[in-house]
Write an enzyme that holds these catalytic residues in place. Sequence first.
Site, mmCIF file in Angstrom:
data_model
loop_
_atom_site.group_PDB
_atom_site.id
_atom_site.type_symbol
_atom_site.label_atom_id
_atom_site.label_comp_id
_atom_site.label_asym_id
_atom_site.label_seq_id
_atom_site.Cartn_x
_atom_site.Cartn_y
_atom_site.Cartn_z
ATOM 1 N N GLU A 178 -0.894 -10.626 -10.042
ATOM 2 C CA GLU A 178 0.257 -9.813 -9.392
ATOM 3 C C GLU A 178 0.139 -9.844 -7.758
ATOM 4 O O GLU A 178 0.506 -8.915 -7.131
ATOM 5 C CB GLU A 178 0.204 -8.215 -9.819
ATOM 6 N N HIS A 188 -4.179 3.127 -12.421
ATOM 7 C CA HIS A 188 -3.417 4.288 -11.921
ATOM 8 C C HIS A 188 -3.174 5.715 -12.394
ATOM 9 O O HIS A 188 -2.848 6.501 -11.817
ATOM 10 C CB HIS A 188 -2.049 3.831 -11.545
ATOM 11 N N ASP A 234 3.718 -5.508 -7.773
ATOM 12 C CA ASP A 234 2.839 -5.691 -6.852
ATOM 13 C C ASP A 234 2.877 -7.169 -6.416
ATOM 14 O O ASP A 234 2.569 -7.388 -5.180
ATOM 15 C CB ASP A 234 1.444 -5.511 -7.463
#
Length: 256
Positions: A153, A48, A179
């Site tokens: 996740e 990210h 997530d």
Amino acid sequence: MMIGTQRLRSKLEAGEPALGTMINFDSPWFVDMLALSGFDFIMLDGEHGILNPMQCEIMLRTAQAGGMSVLARAPGVPHAIQQFLDMGAEGVFVPHIQSVQEAEAAGVAMRYPPEGSRGLTTITRVANYGIDMAPRDFVAASNAQIICGAMVETMAGIEAVDAIAASPAVDAVLIGSGDLAASMGRPGERKHPEVLAATRKVTECARAHGKWVACSASDAEGARQAFADGAHLVISPPMAMVVGAGRDFVSRAKQG
């Protein structure tokens, strides 16, 4: 991962808790301050974040000079994984692992033949630039020391978590509760009973197969609870720490 300086693996094998923070922005100064604060490791965010390899390497060197270990979060792409390992990361956690096949593919990308398919060169920093270390010795040490982390996740990952944790390719399982909550149709509800039940399943499966458990915590109390619940590694976001400390400072300073 400079061979022979596996601080994090040594700590985990000794049964000691490891506390770290995720870095997704470029700041060697901040890494310096984390080391002075006593953190055990940082995790460089290749999923990210907006970091490029040069920024990561500088922060990695800063962390290691300060006594911290370095992990990375990187997509399950061999080239991306190899970049972090070649610069000296002690392990890589691959996001969104949903099957044992994906977990084992990550492990293959992290290890040299015959255990994996990682491309071999000894002119990298992690191999001491090929100086005073035979390639055979480097390969054996690296394969033995690298930490391969599977990030579970999604609900598909939860369903496959026992097989993922049982795989010899996997050393640690990270619970991606954010997530995971979203995949359950409950974005932001990390503490919902169904989400907590799923995270407990990950912890139980990982520990049953002798694998290290990693998770996130937004504050010190959450980190303490995570360790108490069975986590071996806890990762805290720096934004929560900085903003929390800053707001507390401003509030206390302006009290009448």
